[in-house]
Design an enzyme around this catalytic site. Structure first.
Site, PDB file in Angstrom:
ATOM      1  N   ASN A   1      -3.708 -15.083 -10.336  1.00  0.00           N
ATOM      2  CA  ASN A   1      -3.403 -13.971 -11.248  1.00  0.00           C
ATOM      3  C   ASN A   1      -4.405 -12.869 -10.918  1.00  0.00           C
ATOM      4  O   ASN A   1      -5.575 -12.959 -11.285  1.00  0.00           O
ATOM      5  CB  ASN A   1      -3.557 -14.435 -12.699  1.00  0.00           C
ATOM      6  CG  ASN A   1      -3.436 -13.283 -13.686  1.00  0.00           C
ATOM      7  OD1 ASN A   1      -2.974 -12.201 -13.333  1.00  0.00           O
ATOM      8  ND2 ASN A   1      -3.856 -13.513 -14.917  1.00  0.00           N
ATOM      9  N   TRP A   2      -3.909 -11.847 -10.214  1.00  0.00           N
ATOM     10  CA  TRP A   2      -4.830 -10.782  -9.777  1.00  0.00           C
ATOM     11  C   TRP A   2      -5.255  -9.888 -10.945  1.00  0.00           C
ATOM     12  O   TRP A   2      -6.169  -9.099 -10.812  1.00  0.00           O
ATOM     13  CB  TRP A   2      -4.160  -9.915  -8.704  1.00  0.00           C
ATOM     14  CG  TRP A   2      -3.974 -10.585  -7.377  1.00  0.00           C
ATOM     15  CD1 TRP A   2      -4.279 -11.879  -7.046  1.00  0.00           C
ATOM     16  CD2 TRP A   2      -3.448  -9.988  -6.179  1.00  0.00           C
ATOM     17  NE1 TRP A   2      -3.973 -12.119  -5.722  1.00  0.00           N
ATOM     18  CE2 TRP A   2      -3.463 -10.977  -5.172  1.00  0.00           C
ATOM     19  CE3 TRP A   2      -2.960  -8.717  -5.860  1.00  0.00           C
ATOM     20  CZ2 TRP A   2      -3.006 -10.724  -3.860  1.00  0.00           C
ATOM     21  CZ3 TRP A   2      -2.512  -8.473  -4.561  1.00  0.00           C
ATOM     22  CH2 TRP A   2      -2.544  -9.464  -3.578  1.00  0.00           C
ATOM     23  N   LYS A   3      -4.549  -9.980 -12.061  1.00  0.00           N
ATOM     24  CA  LYS A   3      -4.787  -9.077 -13.204  1.00  0.00           C
ATOM     25  C   LYS A   3      -4.716  -7.626 -12.712  1.00  0.00           C
ATOM     26  O   LYS A   3      -4.008  -7.343 -11.761  1.00  0.00           O
ATOM     27  CB  LYS A   3      -6.122  -9.393 -13.880  1.00  0.00           C
ATOM     28  CG  LYS A   3      -6.308 -10.886 -14.170  1.00  0.00           C
ATOM     29  CD  LYS A   3      -7.398 -11.132 -15.159  1.00  0.00           C
ATOM     30  CE  LYS A   3      -7.676 -12.615 -15.247  1.00  0.00           C
ATOM     31  NZ  LYS A   3      -8.388 -13.002 -16.434  1.00  0.00           N
TER      32      LYS A   3
ATOM     33  N   HIS B   1       0.053 -14.497 -21.546  1.00  0.00           N
ATOM     34  CA  HIS B   1      -1.363 -14.602 -21.162  1.00  0.00           C
ATOM     35  C   HIS B   1      -2.213 -14.170 -22.360  1.00  0.00           C
ATOM     36  O   HIS B   1      -1.832 -13.261 -23.099  1.00  0.00           O
ATOM     37  CB  HIS B   1      -1.643 -13.710 -19.942  1.00  0.00           C
ATOM     38  CG  HIS B   1      -2.991 -13.973 -19.339  1.00  0.00           C
ATOM     39  ND1 HIS B   1      -4.144 -13.481 -19.893  1.00  0.00           N
ATOM     40  CD2 HIS B   1      -3.363 -14.701 -18.252  1.00  0.00           C
ATOM     41  CE1 HIS B   1      -5.174 -13.894 -19.164  1.00  0.00           C
ATOM     42  NE2 HIS B   1      -4.727 -14.632 -18.164  1.00  0.00           N
TER      43      HIS B   1
ATOM     44  N   GLU C   1      -4.673 -12.376 -22.602  1.00  0.00           N
ATOM     45  CA  GLU C   1      -5.016 -10.940 -22.611  1.00  0.00           C
ATOM     46  C   GLU C   1      -3.849 -10.122 -23.167  1.00  0.00           C
ATOM     47  O   GLU C   1      -4.057  -9.102 -23.827  1.00  0.00           O
ATOM     48  CB  GLU C   1      -5.413 -10.491 -21.193  1.00  0.00           C
ATOM     49  CG  GLU C   1      -6.775 -11.081 -20.805  1.00  0.00           C
ATOM     50  CD  GLU C   1      -7.001 -11.298 -19.321  1.00  0.00           C
ATOM     51  OE1 GLU C   1      -6.232 -10.752 -18.504  1.00  0.00           O
ATOM     52  OE2 GLU C   1      -7.946 -12.035 -18.976  1.00  0.00           O
TER      53      GLU C   1
ATOM     54  N   GLU D   1      -4.559 -22.524 -21.004  1.00  0.00           N
ATOM     55  CA  GLU D   1      -5.679 -21.643 -20.687  1.00  0.00           C
ATOM     56  C   GLU D   1      -6.537 -21.441 -21.936  1.00  0.00           C
ATOM     57  O   GLU D   1      -6.257 -20.541 -22.746  1.00  0.00           O
ATOM     58  CB  GLU D   1      -5.170 -20.281 -20.217  1.00  0.00           C
ATOM     59  CG  GLU D   1      -4.363 -20.333 -18.934  1.00  0.00           C
ATOM     60  CD  GLU D   1      -4.563 -19.067 -18.113  1.00  0.00           C
ATOM     61  OE1 GLU D   1      -4.930 -19.190 -16.944  1.00  0.00           O
ATOM     62  OE2 GLU D   1      -4.391 -17.964 -18.656  1.00  0.00           O
TER      63      GLU D   1
ATOM     64  N   GLY E   1     -12.283 -16.107 -17.473  1.00  0.00           N
ATOM     65  CA  GLY E   1     -13.163 -15.049 -16.985  1.00  0.00           C
ATOM     66  C   GLY E   1     -14.598 -15.172 -17.473  1.00  0.00           C
ATOM     67  O   GLY E   1     -15.395 -14.248 -17.323  1.00  0.00           O
TER      68      GLY E   1
ATOM     69  N   SER F   1     -11.481 -20.142 -15.489  1.00  0.00           N
ATOM     70  CA  SER F   1     -12.644 -20.279 -14.591  1.00  0.00           C
ATOM     71  C   SER F   1     -12.508 -21.455 -13.624  1.00  0.00           C
ATOM     72  O   SER F   1     -13.507 -22.087 -13.279  1.00  0.00           O
ATOM     73  CB  SER F   1     -13.947 -20.361 -15.392  1.00  0.00           C
ATOM     74  OG  SER F   1     -14.125 -19.169 -16.149  1.00  0.00           O
TER      75      SER F   1
ATOM     76  N   GLY G   1      -7.647 -16.802 -11.993  1.00  0.00           N
ATOM     77  CA  GLY G   1      -7.911 -15.370 -12.077  1.00  0.00           C
ATOM     78  C   GLY G   1      -8.921 -14.950 -11.025  1.00  0.00           C
ATOM     79  O   GLY G   1      -8.577 -14.749  -9.859  1.00  0.00           O
ATOM     80  N   GLY G   2     -10.185 -14.851 -11.426  1.00  0.00           N
ATOM     81  CA  GLY G   2     -11.235 -14.313 -10.554  1.00  0.00           C
ATOM     82  C   GLY G   2     -11.252 -14.912  -9.155  1.00  0.00           C
ATOM     83  O   GLY G   2     -11.345 -14.176  -8.151  1.00  0.00           O
TER      84      GLY G   2
END
Ligand code: PEP
Length: 252
Positions: free
Chosen positions: A8-10, A98, A100, A169, A175, A213, A234-235
């Site tokens: 997930n590049w966000k 998600h 976010e 999640e 993150g 993470s 993600g990251g």
């Protein structure tokens, strides 16, 4: 079940950085990965992804995903992107719910369920995210929260629930560098699997990913759990060596 590693590049990237990232991933991708791999890119870069697959054929082993989808089909919904539009760009997956989106955009369980329905109707697999906040975990409400979030999606999608991918999640792990221990994650995955089992006799089709993470060092122990069928990353999906190590851990 074949595991799925989805990046997930966000809201990260640009044309040059995306090209470099995808070329580096392509260079390290096993010829025949035993797991499925996807990247969920910002909508404006879907065309770039398609063009890069044509230029770098090994990238055809990676599926394209979106990070959100409208619950509506078309019309006066400024800023929204429909599932049919995503389908035209070759999207196989769309993340829905998600944390976010739930947090910054006020998406309710019902909205998330409708988004999953819109994706399924267009032939896109929704990656439905559920997860508790730190306060909810500390109050002992984890099971109740994730079950409520999944129940809404089951209610709206009926027998089609076997076509989703589910992602657990924990919000406090996204993150933050804090990861659920493999045992903590497995316990929640088992709860979700049981809930799915009651809703469909096709539960064996449903992958339950862990996200929060996940990285090159902790992926193997998380992915070794009985009910963890992959990762939503993600990251670490923005760094080719890390993403490749997670893919390797899923292939092991
Ligand atoms: C995510 O965005 O879904 C996620 C899991 O992020 P991170 O891996 O950075 O925690």
């Amino acid at each position: 079940m074949k595991k799925l590693i989805a990046g997930n590049w966000k809201m990260n990237g640009n044309l040059a950085a995306n090209e470099a990232l995808l070329r580096d991933i392509a260079a390290g991708l096993p010829a025949q990965p035993a797991c499925a791999v996807a990247v969920c890119v910002p909508a404006p870069y879907m065309a770039q992804f398609k063009a890069m697959v044509a230029a770098v054929p090994v990238l055809s082993g990676i599926d394209l995903g979106a990070q959100d989808v409208s619950s509506q089909q078309s019309g006066a919904f400024t800023g929204e992107v429909s599932a049919a539009m995503l389908k035209e760009f070759g999207c196989r997956y769309a993340i829905v719910g998600h944390s976010e989106r739930r947090h910054y955009h006020g998406e309710t369980d019902a909205v998330v369920a409708d988004k999953a329905k819109a994706a399924l109707a267009a032939g896109i697999t929704p990656i439905v995210c559920v997860g508790e906040t730190l306060a909810e975990r500390e109050a002992g409400q984890t099971g109740e929260v994730v079950k409520r979030q999944l129940a809404a999606v089951i209610h709206t999608n009926g027998h089609c629930i076997s076509e989703i991918v589910l992602a657990y999640e924990p919000v406090w792990a996204i993150g933050t560098g804090k990861t659920a221990t493999p045992e903590e994650a497995q316990a929640v995955h088992a709860v979700l699997r049981t809930q799915l089992k009651a809703a469909t006799d096709q539960v064996a089709r449903v992958k339950i990913l862990y996200g929060g993470s996940m990285n090159a060092s902790n992926a193997a122990s998380l992915l070794a759990q009985a009910d963890i069928d992959g990762g939503l990353i993600g990251g670490a999906s923005l760094k080719a060596p890390d993403f490749l190590k997670i893919i390797a851990a899923a292939n092991a």
